[in-house]
Write an enzyme that holds these catalytic residues in place. Structure first.
Site, PDB file in Angstrom:
ATOM      1  N   GLU A  56      -6.165  -7.725   5.129  1.00 44.77           N
ATOM      2  CA  GLU A  56      -5.589  -8.482   4.338  1.00 44.77           C
ATOM      3  C   GLU A  56      -5.567  -9.966   4.969  1.00 44.77           C
ATOM      4  OE1 GLU A  56      -2.250  -6.689   6.923  1.00 44.77           O
ATOM      5  OE2 GLU A  56      -4.167  -5.978   6.226  1.00 44.77           O
ATOM      6  N   ASN A  81       0.811  -1.116   0.069  1.00 49.48           N
ATOM      7  CA  ASN A  81       0.249   0.206   0.024  1.00 49.48           C
ATOM      8  C   ASN A  81       0.885   1.216  -0.059  1.00 49.48           C
ATOM      9  OD1 ASN A  81      -2.418  -1.100  -0.266  1.00 49.48           O
ATOM     10  ND2 ASN A  81      -2.747  -1.307   2.266  1.00 49.48           N
ATOM     11  N   HIS A  87      -3.307   2.094  -2.633  1.00 54.68           N
ATOM     12  CA  HIS A  87      -4.356   1.206  -2.234  1.00 54.68           C
ATOM     13  C   HIS A  87      -4.935   0.523  -3.283  1.00 54.68           C
ATOM     14  CE1 HIS A  87      -4.033   2.390   1.927  1.00 54.68           C
ATOM     15  NE2 HIS A  87      -4.079   3.631   1.795  1.00 54.68           N
TER      16      HIS A  87
END
Length: 298
Positions: A217, A182, A187
């Protein structure tokens, strides 16, 4: 009112109807089984309407429309439809209920139209409810069931296990160094990696297995298997599959996994999940791209 005005027979019937309606309601309150109670209440609803029409005559006909409508609120569409058709047809068998043939046809047609439109409304309402339930239980990004769905499924799995019906293993997995993806690539790249991971996991699931997005995640896989060795083999298969297939802008992306067999000591899904999650923490601490079986920690 019937009783005080001298209509004792009708008053007794009304009291009986009230008790008959109350019985399924009490049954549902005590057992939680609203499906069976709804079917019974639908039948009682229709029989009560016929009884009142037989006892009182034409002045009771106004009640049939309320009954035809409410049957679709208290049970499923098909039983309600059948009950309504039976009620509508049975009205023709009551002597002197209609003033003439035109009155009979008028009541029958309006009753059938009420049933048809109630059926259509109930069908649309049920379809909307199913769609909303699906939307509430699926993760928008990955299309796999979300945490809410996971909690319900794991609760049922624990109940099945303690009832002796099945054995299960739980795998909790987490993307290694996901924050770097990220931070370095944005993102959007992270979302793509999460979606790709979900696709890989779904492909690896057997028909009897399920995968959920727990959050961020982190994913959870529920596997139907018998032994700790089966669980280890399945966990390693997931690790290798993701290692071989998952790629991001920076190259290979790996996962760490923690797994636990469901045991007699796990009274709730939280107990079971906590052991798998502790194994995951140990796997990440051990260098990532790794797995730990919870039973090996003791």
């Amino acid at each position: 009112y019937r009783w005080t005005s001298g209509q004792h027979l009708v008053g007794m019937v009304d009291a009986g109807i009230a008790l008959a309606v109350a019985s399924p309601a009490i049954y549902t309150w005590r057992t939680g089984d609203s499906l069976r109670a709804g079917r019974v209440l639908c039948v009682l609803n229709s029989l009560a309407c016929l009884t009142v029409c037989w006892l009182i005559g034409p002045s009771a006909l106004g009640w049939i429309y309320l009954v035809l409508l409410t049957n679709f609120f208290i049970t499923e569409r098909l039983p309600a439809l059948l009950a309504n058709l039976a009620l509508t047809g049975a009205l023709l068998l009551i002597p002197d209920l209609f003033t003439d043939d035109f009155h009979a046809v008028s009541v029958e047609v309006t009753a059938l139209l009420t049933t048809v439109f109630s059926f259509i409304f109930s069908s649309r309402n049920q379809d909307d409810r199913v769609q909303l339930q699906q939307m509430a239980s699926l993760d928008a990004l990955t299309g796999v069931p979300n945490r809410r769905a996971m909690e319900n499924v794991l609760t049922r799995a624990v109940a099945d296990f303690h009832a002796g019906r099945c054995c299960y293993g739980l795998v909790v997995l987490d993307v290694d160094r996901f924050k770097e993806v990220n931070d370095l690539y944005g993102h959007s790249a992270g979302d793509t990696a999460i979606a790709d991971l979900a696709a890989i996991l779904r492909f690896e699931m057997r028909k009897q297995d399920q995968v959920f997005r727990f959050g961020g995640e982190e994913f959870v896989a529920l596997l139907e298997l018998d032994t700790r060795n089966d669980l280890e083999a399945a966990t390693e298969r997931l690790r290798k599959s993701v290692r071989d297939s998952l790629r991001g802008p920076g190259g290979q992306i790996t996962i760490s996994l923690g797994a636990a067999m469901l045991t007699e000591h796990d009274k709730t899904w939280h107990d079971w999940f906590s052991r798998a999650d502790a194994a995951l923490y140990r796997a990440k601490s051990g260098g990532r791209d790794n797995y730990v079986i919870a039973d090996d920690l003791f």
